[in-house]
Design a protein around this motif. Structure first.
Motif, PDB file in Angstrom:
ATOM      1  N   GLY A  12       0.846  -1.359  -0.066  1.00 32.27           N
ATOM      2  CA  GLY A  12      -0.013   0.076   0.009  1.00 32.27           C
ATOM      3  C   GLY A  12       0.915   1.322   0.127  1.00 32.27           C
ATOM      4  O   GLY A  12       2.183   1.290   0.284  1.00 32.27           O
ATOM      5  N   TYR A  13       0.290   2.237  -0.547  1.00 36.84           N
ATOM      6  CA  TYR A  13       0.948   3.638  -0.452  1.00 36.84           C
ATOM      7  C   TYR A  13       0.032   4.522  -0.240  1.00 36.84           C
ATOM      8  O   TYR A  13      -1.196   4.688  -0.961  1.00 36.84           O
ATOM      9  CB  TYR A  13       1.637   3.652  -1.770  1.00 36.84           C
ATOM     10  N   SER A  14       0.265   5.742   0.494  1.00 35.32           N
ATOM     11  CA  SER A  14      -0.530   6.770   1.156  1.00 35.32           C
ATOM     12  C   SER A  14       0.222   8.148   1.023  1.00 35.32           C
ATOM     13  O   SER A  14       1.657   8.011   1.237  1.00 35.32           O
ATOM     14  CB  SER A  14      -1.278   6.480   2.436  1.00 35.32           C
ATOM     15  N   VAL A  15      -0.505   8.941   0.726  1.00 36.71           N
ATOM     16  CA  VAL A  15       0.083  10.580   0.954  1.00 36.71           C
ATOM     17  C   VAL A  15      -0.798  11.408   1.742  1.00 36.71           C
ATOM     18  O   VAL A  15      -1.893  11.484   1.458  1.00 36.71           O
ATOM     19  CB  VAL A  15       0.230  11.010  -0.706  1.00 36.71           C
ATOM     20  N   GLY A  16      -0.198  11.811   2.523  1.00 36.28           N
ATOM     21  CA  GLY A  16      -1.137  12.715   3.492  1.00 36.28           C
ATOM     22  C   GLY A  16      -2.284  11.930   4.059  1.00 36.28           C
ATOM     23  O   GLY A  16      -3.214  12.396   4.381  1.00 36.28           O
ATOM     24  N   GLY A  17      -1.923  10.832   4.408  1.00 31.86           N
ATOM     25  CA  GLY A  17      -3.117  10.008   5.060  1.00 31.86           C
ATOM     26  C   GLY A  17      -4.097   9.420   3.911  1.00 31.86           C
ATOM     27  O   GLY A  17      -5.107   8.569   4.397  1.00 31.86           O
ATOM     28  N   LEU A  18      -4.110   9.862   2.713  1.00 28.98           N
ATOM     29  CA  LEU A  18      -4.959   9.319   1.594  1.00 28.98           C
ATOM     30  C   LEU A  18      -4.249   8.271   0.847  1.00 28.98           C
ATOM     31  O   LEU A  18      -3.196   8.065   0.551  1.00 28.98           O
ATOM     32  CB  LEU A  18      -5.165  10.563   0.559  1.00 28.98           C
ATOM     33  N   PRO A  19      -4.812   7.075   0.973  1.00 28.39           N
ATOM     34  CA  PRO A  19      -4.414   5.727   0.493  1.00 28.39           C
ATOM     35  C   PRO A  19      -4.596   5.956  -1.240  1.00 28.39           C
ATOM     36  O   PRO A  19      -5.677   5.942  -1.680  1.00 28.39           O
ATOM     37  CB  PRO A  19      -5.250   4.646   1.091  1.00 28.39           C
ATOM     38  N   LEU A  20      -3.310   5.702  -1.914  1.00 27.16           N
ATOM     39  CA  LEU A  20      -3.461   5.796  -3.318  1.00 27.16           C
ATOM     40  C   LEU A  20      -3.390   4.261  -3.652  1.00 27.16           C
ATOM     41  O   LEU A  20      -4.069   3.873  -4.702  1.00 27.16           O
ATOM     42  CB  LEU A  20      -2.110   6.297  -3.931  1.00 27.16           C
ATOM     43  N   LEU A  21      -2.889   3.231  -3.107  1.00 24.15           N
ATOM     44  CA  LEU A  21      -2.876   1.944  -3.245  1.00 24.15           C
ATOM     45  C   LEU A  21      -3.193   1.172  -2.080  1.00 24.15           C
ATOM     46  O   LEU A  21      -2.582   1.873  -0.849  1.00 24.15           O
ATOM     47  CB  LEU A  21      -1.568   1.372  -3.935  1.00 24.15           C
ATOM     48  N   GLN A  22      -3.713   0.101  -1.985  1.00 23.71           N
ATOM     49  CA  GLN A  22      -3.959  -0.507  -0.775  1.00 23.71           C
ATOM     50  C   GLN A  22      -4.415  -2.261  -0.885  1.00 23.71           C
ATOM     51  O   GLN A  22      -4.990  -2.499  -1.725  1.00 23.71           O
ATOM     52  CB  GLN A  22      -5.396  -0.005   0.142  1.00 23.71           C
ATOM     53  N   GLY A  23      -3.698  -2.797   0.226  1.00 21.99           N
ATOM     54  CA  GLY A  23      -4.111  -4.366   0.214  1.00 21.99           C
ATOM     55  C   GLY A  23      -3.625  -4.977  -1.075  1.00 21.99           C
ATOM     56  O   GLY A  23      -4.094  -6.067  -1.398  1.00 21.99           O
ATOM     57  N   LEU A  24      -2.573  -4.806  -1.704  1.00 23.71           N
ATOM     58  CA  LEU A  24      -2.380  -5.468  -3.120  1.00 23.71           C
ATOM     59  C   LEU A  24      -1.412  -6.784  -2.922  1.00 23.71           C
ATOM     60  O   LEU A  24      -0.133  -6.628  -2.009  1.00 23.71           O
ATOM     61  CB  LEU A  24      -1.142  -4.452  -4.096  1.00 23.71           C
ATOM     62  N   ASP A  25      -1.904  -7.904  -3.157  1.00 23.33           N
ATOM     63  CA  ASP A  25      -1.159  -9.225  -3.314  1.00 23.33           C
ATOM     64  C   ASP A  25      -1.010  -9.695  -4.560  1.00 23.33           C
ATOM     65  O   ASP A  25      -2.318  -9.967  -4.933  1.00 23.33           O
ATOM     66  CB  ASP A  25      -1.886 -10.010  -2.121  1.00 23.33           C
ATOM     67  N   PHE A  26       0.036 -10.014  -5.103  1.00 26.39           N
ATOM     68  CA  PHE A  26       0.112 -10.532  -6.314  1.00 26.39           C
ATOM     69  C   PHE A  26       1.543 -11.010  -6.641  1.00 26.39           C
ATOM     70  O   PHE A  26       2.434 -10.607  -5.990  1.00 26.39           O
ATOM     71  CB  PHE A  26      -0.351  -9.648  -7.599  1.00 26.39           C
ATOM     72  N   THR A  27       1.734 -11.783  -7.647  1.00 25.81           N
ATOM     73  CA  THR A  27       3.023 -12.269  -8.078  1.00 25.81           C
ATOM     74  C   THR A  27       3.223 -11.936  -9.378  1.00 25.81           C
ATOM     75  O   THR A  27       2.162 -12.248 -10.361  1.00 25.81           O
ATOM     76  CB  THR A  27       3.300 -13.679  -7.711  1.00 25.81           C
ATOM     77  N   ILE A  28       4.210 -11.370 -10.151  1.00 32.93           N
ATOM     78  CA  ILE A  28       4.618 -11.286 -11.306  1.00 32.93           C
ATOM     79  C   ILE A  28       5.646 -12.083 -11.725  1.00 32.93           C
ATOM     80  O   ILE A  28       6.985 -12.032 -10.993  1.00 32.93           O
ATOM     81  CB  ILE A  28       4.984  -9.771 -11.816  1.00 32.93           C
ATOM     82  N   GLY A  29       5.788 -13.001 -12.661  1.00 27.96           N
ATOM     83  CA  GLY A  29       6.684 -14.211 -12.799  1.00 27.96           C
ATOM     84  C   GLY A  29       7.399 -13.801 -14.384  1.00 27.96           C
ATOM     85  O   GLY A  29       7.018 -12.759 -14.694  1.00 27.96           O
ATOM     86  N   PRO A  30       8.140 -14.485 -14.554  1.00 27.56           N
ATOM     87  CA  PRO A  30       8.953 -14.284 -15.682  1.00 27.56           C
ATOM     88  C   PRO A  30       8.001 -14.562 -16.911  1.00 27.56           C
ATOM     89  O   PRO A  30       7.204 -15.309 -17.030  1.00 27.56           O
ATOM     90  CB  PRO A  30      10.348 -15.616 -15.475  1.00 27.56           C
ATOM     91  N   GLY A  31       8.685 -14.472 -17.964  1.00 26.97           N
ATOM     92  CA  GLY A  31       7.825 -14.725 -19.472  1.00 26.97           C
ATOM     93  C   GLY A  31       7.475 -13.532 -19.960  1.00 26.97           C
ATOM     94  O   GLY A  31       8.175 -12.292 -19.927  1.00 26.97           O
TER      95      GLY A  31
END
Length: 228
Positions: A12-31
């Motif tokens: 997650g990423y927030s600016v001034g308490g405002l969440p821009l991204l939240q709760g991201l769970d993923f995998t990026i594999g090769p290919g």
């Protein structure tokens, strides 16, 4: 399949308490290339910067494996007031690489060997982006992040960049790229990650995503509807 892999855990990423991204769970594999898409303000560019570690996450973490060197290309290339070759040489120097032979090789990759001694900032927009791409490729990254690299280019320049990226991916370099161009994503992507309001809505193989999107948000996005 071996190769670069990224894993986001509770990212997650927030600016001034405002969440821009939240709760991201993923995998990026090769290919094949992974494309991050979504409406304006979804958090695509922010996510790319977190994955490239240009920004520290507010929550969670990014884990990586099989990645020795990585590079990033932005929508608008930032070039020095130097020649094309000197721009690439500067990037190599910053990375501690003393191999001048990489400069002509990189320019050959992007089709610009004849412009090596031209002032980089006097080139056309498409040529400048290809110089920036040569600069990134000269580092010989395992993974290449690109933030809408063709958004301000005309169709011919876009095709030239896409051809370079296709060849780069075929050589085994992992490409993670944001775009607002769904046609481009159809042409190049191996998988799609759809963001909406700072959350990951769907991750799927490109063919599956475009033929049978699983989520209502993805279906609406592909129809061209404005996501609320």
């Amino acid at each position: 399949m071996s190769g670069p892999m990224l894993r986001a855990e509770g990212l997650g990423y927030s600016v001034g308490g405002l969440p821009l991204l939240q709760g991201l769970d993923f995998t990026i594999g090769p290919g094949a290339p992974s494309f991050i898409i979504g409406p304006n303000g979804a958090g695509k560019s922010t996510l790319l910067r977190l994955l490239h570690r240009l920004l520290p996450p507010s929550t969670g973490q990014v884990l990586s494996a099989g990645i020795g060197r990585q590079a990033m290309l932005f929508q608008k290339p930032v070039l020095l007031r130097r020649s094309v070759a000197q721009n690439i040489a500067h990037a190599l120097s910053l990375a501690g690489i003393q191999e001048p032979g990489r400069i002509p090789a990189a320019l050959e990759e992007v089709g610009l060997p004849h412009l090596a001694h031209r002032p980089a900032r006097l080139l056309s927009g498409g040529e400048q982006q290809r110089v920036a791409l040569a600069r990134a490729l000269a580092l010989r990254p395992d993974i290449l992040f690109l933030d809408e690299p063709t958004a301000s280019l005309d169709p011919a320049a876009t095709r030239a960049v896409e051809a370079i990226l296709a060849r780069t991916a075929q050589r085994g370099v992992k490409i993670v790229m944001t775009t607002h161009d769904l046609h481009q994503a159809r042409r190049l992507a191996g998988e799609i990650l759809l963001l909406h309001q700072g959350r990951l809505v769907e991750q799927a193989a490109a063919g599956t995503f475009f033929s049978s999107p699983a989520s209502a948000e993805a279906q609406a996005f592909l129809r061209g509807d404005i996501l609320e």
